[in-house]
Scaffold this motif. Structure first.
Motif, PDB file in Angstrom:
ATOM      1  N   PHE A  64      -3.320   2.041  11.395  1.00 51.79           N
ATOM      2  CA  PHE A  64      -2.801   3.545  11.443  1.00 51.79           C
ATOM      3  C   PHE A  64      -3.464   4.493  11.196  1.00 51.79           C
ATOM      4  CE2 PHE A  64      -3.699   2.598   6.729  1.00 51.79           C
ATOM      5  CZ  PHE A  64      -3.385   1.461   6.674  1.00 51.79           C
ATOM      6  N   PHE A 118      -8.202   0.397  10.340  1.00 56.05           N
ATOM      7  CA  PHE A 118      -6.805   0.161   9.830  1.00 56.05           C
ATOM      8  C   PHE A 118      -6.134   0.665  10.982  1.00 56.05           C
ATOM      9  CE2 PHE A 118      -9.710   1.206   6.538  1.00 56.05           C
ATOM     10  CZ  PHE A 118      -9.253   0.460   5.412  1.00 56.05           C
ATOM     11  N   HIS A 153     -10.118  -7.113  -8.320  1.00 56.64           N
ATOM     12  CA  HIS A 153      -9.033  -7.304  -7.498  1.00 56.64           C
ATOM     13  C   HIS A 153      -7.887  -7.971  -8.559  1.00 56.64           C
ATOM     14  CE1 HIS A 153     -11.756  -7.690  -4.218  1.00 56.64           C
ATOM     15  NE2 HIS A 153     -10.725  -7.203  -3.577  1.00 56.64           N
ATOM     16  N   GLU A 154      -6.572  -6.906  -8.475  1.00 55.17           N
ATOM     17  CA  GLU A 154      -5.604  -7.453  -9.275  1.00 55.17           C
ATOM     18  C   GLU A 154      -4.613  -7.572  -8.156  1.00 55.17           C
ATOM     19  OE1 GLU A 154      -3.952  -8.241 -11.627  1.00 55.17           O
ATOM     20  OE2 GLU A 154      -4.732  -7.905 -13.350  1.00 55.17           O
ATOM     21  N   GLU A 177     -15.739  -0.233  -2.618  1.00 56.88           N
ATOM     22  CA  GLU A 177     -14.742   0.329  -1.540  1.00 56.88           C
ATOM     23  C   GLU A 177     -13.817   1.112  -2.545  1.00 56.88           C
ATOM     24  OE1 GLU A 177     -12.642  -2.475   0.651  1.00 56.88           O
ATOM     25  OE2 GLU A 177     -14.707  -3.112   1.504  1.00 56.88           O
ATOM     26  N   GLU A 186      -2.842 -12.195  -4.321  1.00 62.85           N
ATOM     27  CA  GLU A 186      -4.280 -12.368  -3.791  1.00 62.85           C
ATOM     28  C   GLU A 186      -4.882 -12.832  -5.160  1.00 62.85           C
ATOM     29  OE1 GLU A 186      -6.954  -9.258  -2.872  1.00 62.85           O
ATOM     30  OE2 GLU A 186      -5.342  -7.892  -2.848  1.00 62.85           O
ATOM     31  N   ARG A 209      -0.149  -7.187  -4.269  1.00 61.06           N
ATOM     32  CA  ARG A 209      -0.365  -8.218  -3.265  1.00 61.06           C
ATOM     33  C   ARG A 209      -0.583  -9.413  -3.814  1.00 61.06           C
ATOM     34  NH1 ARG A 209      -5.250  -4.546   0.231  1.00 61.06           N
ATOM     35  NH2 ARG A 209      -3.694  -2.579   0.341  1.00 61.06           N
ATOM     36  N   ARG A 267      -9.204   1.340  -9.103  1.00 56.21           N
ATOM     37  CA  ARG A 267     -10.699   1.422  -9.218  1.00 56.21           C
ATOM     38  C   ARG A 267     -11.476   2.536  -9.487  1.00 56.21           C
ATOM     39  NH1 ARG A 267     -12.096  -2.083  -3.975  1.00 56.21           N
ATOM     40  NH2 ARG A 267     -10.904  -4.272  -4.724  1.00 56.21           N
ATOM     41  N   GLY A 270      -6.399   6.603   1.517  1.00 58.53           N
ATOM     42  CA  GLY A 270      -5.788   5.763   0.568  1.00 58.53           C
ATOM     43  C   GLY A 270      -6.505   5.205  -0.600  1.00 58.53           C
ATOM     44  N   SER A 306       0.732   3.730   1.826  1.00 59.60           N
ATOM     45  CA  SER A 306       0.808   3.990   3.280  1.00 59.60           C
ATOM     46  C   SER A 306       2.494   3.840   3.487  1.00 59.60           C
ATOM     47  CB  SER A 306      -0.037   3.225   4.332  1.00 59.60           C
ATOM     48  OG  SER A 306      -1.370   3.305   3.978  1.00 59.60           O
ATOM     49  N   GLN A 352      -2.584   2.855  -5.932  1.00 63.71           N
ATOM     50  CA  GLN A 352      -3.339   3.783  -5.023  1.00 63.71           C
ATOM     51  C   GLN A 352      -2.662   5.138  -5.114  1.00 63.71           C
ATOM     52  OE1 GLN A 352      -2.533   2.111  -1.168  1.00 63.71           O
ATOM     53  NE2 GLN A 352      -4.166   0.548  -1.318  1.00 63.71           N
ATOM     54  N   GLY A 409      -8.275   4.006  -4.004  1.00 64.30           N
ATOM     55  CA  GLY A 409      -7.957   3.103  -4.948  1.00 64.30           C
ATOM     56  C   GLY A 409      -8.098   3.609  -6.355  1.00 64.30           C
ATOM     57  N   HIS A 434       0.784  -1.270   0.076  1.00 63.60           N
ATOM     58  CA  HIS A 434      -0.024   0.173   0.154  1.00 63.60           C
ATOM     59  C   HIS A 434       0.821   1.380   0.037  1.00 63.60           C
ATOM     60  CE1 HIS A 434      -0.365  -0.178   4.654  1.00 63.60           C
ATOM     61  NE2 HIS A 434       0.963  -0.422   4.353  1.00 63.60           N
ATOM     62  N   ILE A 484     -11.181  -5.023 -13.775  1.00 61.43           N
ATOM     63  CA  ILE A 484      -9.873  -4.523 -13.739  1.00 61.43           C
ATOM     64  C   ILE A 484      -8.630  -5.102 -14.278  1.00 61.43           C
ATOM     65  CG2 ILE A 484      -9.334  -6.061 -11.530  1.00 61.43           C
ATOM     66  CD1 ILE A 484      -8.389  -3.549 -10.103  1.00 61.43           C
TER      67      ILE A 484
HETATM   68  C1  FA5 Z   1      -5.175   0.307   2.298  1.00 60.77           C
HETATM   69  O1  FA5 Z   1      -4.447  -0.196   1.602  1.00 60.77           O
HETATM   70  C2  FA5 Z   1      -4.827   1.368   3.243  1.00 60.77           C
HETATM   71  N1  FA5 Z   1      -3.324   1.551   3.419  1.00 60.77           N
HETATM   72  C3  FA5 Z   1      -5.542   2.521   2.754  1.00 60.77           C
HETATM   73  C4  FA5 Z   1      -5.473   3.710   3.933  1.00 60.77           C
HETATM   74  C5  FA5 Z   1      -4.579   4.905   3.654  1.00 60.77           C
HETATM   75  C6  FA5 Z   1      -6.536   3.551   5.060  1.00 60.77           C
HETATM   76  C7  FA5 Z   1      -4.754   5.935   4.621  1.00 60.77           C
HETATM   77  C8  FA5 Z   1      -6.618   4.861   5.629  1.00 60.77           C
HETATM   78  C9  FA5 Z   1      -5.568   5.756   5.912  1.00 60.77           C
HETATM   79  P1  FA5 Z   1      -7.154  -1.323   1.627  1.00 60.77           P
HETATM   80  O2  FA5 Z   1      -6.570  -2.434   1.659  1.00 60.77           O
HETATM   81  O3  FA5 Z   1      -8.529  -1.190   2.063  1.00 60.77           O
HETATM   82  O4  FA5 Z   1      -6.672  -0.318   2.632  1.00 60.77           O
HETATM   83  O5  FA5 Z   1      -6.941  -0.721  -0.061  1.00 60.77           O
HETATM   84  C10 FA5 Z   1      -7.302   0.711  -0.315  1.00 60.77           C
HETATM   85  C11 FA5 Z   1      -7.875   0.706  -1.468  1.00 60.77           C
HETATM   86  O6  FA5 Z   1      -7.038   0.167  -2.595  1.00 60.77           O
HETATM   87  C12 FA5 Z   1      -9.396  -0.089  -1.597  1.00 60.77           C
HETATM   88  O7  FA5 Z   1     -10.189   0.714  -1.333  1.00 60.77           O
HETATM   89  C13 FA5 Z   1      -9.124  -0.658  -3.235  1.00 60.77           C
HETATM   90  O8  FA5 Z   1      -9.882   0.755  -3.783  1.00 60.77           O
HETATM   91  C14 FA5 Z   1      -7.702  -0.618  -3.626  1.00 60.77           C
HETATM   92  N2  FA5 Z   1      -7.358  -1.899  -3.434  1.00 60.77           N
HETATM   93  C15 FA5 Z   1      -7.001  -2.771  -2.519  1.00 60.77           C
HETATM   94  N3  FA5 Z   1      -6.607  -3.987  -2.947  1.00 60.77           N
HETATM   95  C16 FA5 Z   1      -6.631  -4.013  -4.162  1.00 60.77           C
HETATM   96  C17 FA5 Z   1      -6.617  -5.013  -5.321  1.00 60.77           C
HETATM   97  N4  FA5 Z   1      -6.282  -6.272  -5.200  1.00 60.77           N
HETATM   98  N5  FA5 Z   1      -6.822  -4.806  -6.471  1.00 60.77           N
HETATM   99  C18 FA5 Z   1      -7.325  -3.382  -7.009  1.00 60.77           C
HETATM  100  N6  FA5 Z   1      -7.386  -2.460  -6.099  1.00 60.77           N
HETATM  101  C19 FA5 Z   1      -7.526  -2.696  -4.740  1.00 60.77           C
END
Ligand code: FA5
Length: 342
Positions: free
Chosen positions: A252, A250, A204-205, A281, A198, A196, A314, A309, A172, A210, A311, A170, A325
């Motif tokens: 953080f 989260f 999801h990719e 999301e 996954e 990631r 997305r 953070g 972050s 981000q 996406g 991420h 995606i």
């Molecule tokens: C995070 O990665 C946190 N670091 C975000 C954050 C930052 C929260 C600062 C609070 C403060 P999360 O795992 O939910 O959170 O991913 C954030 C966004 O990235 C998701 O909402 C989605 O839009 C995108 N995302 C996450 N995983 C994937 C994936 N595998 N493929 C595509 N987009 C993704």
């Protein structure tokens, strides 16, 4: 006064028909119902009406007020439905099977949207930072309050190098370095590629983008966070978008939220791109945890801040109506050359 009420009713009906967008509807509301609005003026003038007519006049004005309120609400609903339809129709124009017919290159849609976001945030005083893709465990997890063995690590499995470094899961992962580089006060965004381990599906990719944003200053609150999120979305989509904010965990941030937007591929009805929920999301966010500020050398007693953070991949799907995606990483020119050059 009866004539004035009738004349106002007539002019309101005419103007209501002309109000074709949310801004015009809001102007109309202010013109009739605002502090200095015509209906409000009539209500204020009631005190000068003869006592035996006061009751009838009061009723007539209140009836007009009700008609104006209901008329505007119905028109706003129509406007929103038309705007939603236009967006969904625009999204449907994207068709992966169309022949390319393009001989010259074009920017990747993620680049187009990233640049657009950079411009929006730069105009609000944010600096734009670049950051590495290979990071340490400390940067990706520990510095953002995810110690070793914390269960939150399970959500972000990634690819590890033999030297113990990893592909960042991420954006972050850049927070600590940027807090250390600038200290407080600070406004920065940092877009980047994330990885990631996954299973992939329509939304999801294993490799996606981000865009992180942080703002740290004295007295920063959730109100600031919501303002920046709304401004960003309305500028990207050029209209108000249906969003919902729900609590999200989260390590953080505290408190933390999930910000979802109504799925623009299906208009909120449910489809594979939104896992049939009608919502996608898009942008988790929250107030930066004091431990993260401390780790970045910022005194949490003096400063507070928000982080989000987004996406980015997305957001691109929603903006251009990309249903799967995986098209975006496919290198398929039929899919990728359909976006405007800028
Ligand atoms: C995070 O990665 C946190 N670091 C975000 C954050 C930052 C929260 C600062 C609070 C403060 P999360 O795992 O939910 O959170 O991913 C954030 C966004 O990235 C998701 O909402 C989605 O839009 C995108 N995302 C996450 N995983 C994937 C994936 N595998 N493929 C595509 N987009 C993704």
């Amino acid at each position: 006064m009866k004539e004035t009420i009738d004349a106002l009713r007539e002019s309101f009906r005419r103007e209501l028909e002309q109000a074709r967008d949310s801004e015009a509807a809001e102007k109309l509301r202010v013109a009739y119902l605002g502090k200095k609005g015509s209906v409000t003026g009539l209500l204020k003038g009631l005190k000068d009406v003869a006592a035996d007519q006061k009751k009838a006049m009061g009723q007539a004005i209140n009836q007009l007020k009700k008609e104006v309120e209901e008329g505007i609400a119905a028109q706003v609903e129509k406007i929103h439905a038309a705007e939603e339809e236009a967006l969904v129709a625009a999204a449907e124009q994207y068709d992966v099977s169309l022949p390319t017919g393009e001989s010259e290159g074009s920017y990747h849609p993620i680049t187009l949207v990233q640049r657009e976001l950079e411009e929006i945030f730069a105009s609000m005083g944010f600096t734009i930072e670049d950051y590495k893709e290979i990071v340490t465990d400390y940067e990706c997890f520990e510095a953002v309050n995810i110690p070793k063995d914390h269960p939150a690590r399970d959500m972000q499995d990634t690819y590890y190098l033999s030297n113990g470094q990893l592909l960042k899961t991420h954006t972050s992962a850049a927070q600590n370095a940027i807090l250390r580089k600038y200290g407080a006060p600070l406004r920065a965004i940092f877009p980047g590629r994330c990885f990631r381990n996954e299973a992939t599906d329509a939304c999801h990719e294993n490799t996606f983008f981000q865009m992180e944003g942080i703002m740290v200053d004295k007295n920063i609150s959730i109100a600031n966070l919501i303002y920046f999120m709304k401004t960003m979305l309305s500028q990207v989509f050029q209209r108000d978008i249906n969003v919902r904010l729900r609590p999200g965990f989260f390590p953080f941030v505290e408190p933390g939220f999930e910000m979802d937007i109504s799925c623009l591929i299906c208009g909120g009805e449910g489809c594979p791109s939104c896992k049939n929920s009608g919502w996608l999301e898009l942008c988790p966010c929250g107030m930066i945890h004091p431990n993260v500020l401390k780790a970045g050398g910022v005194d949490p007693e003096e400063y507070t801040g928000f982080a989000f953070g987004l996406g980015l991949t997305r957001l691109v799907m929603m903006k251009y109506g990309v249903k799967d995606i995986r098209d975006l990483n496919s290198g398929n020119l039929k899919a990728l050359s359909q976006f405007k050059h800028e």
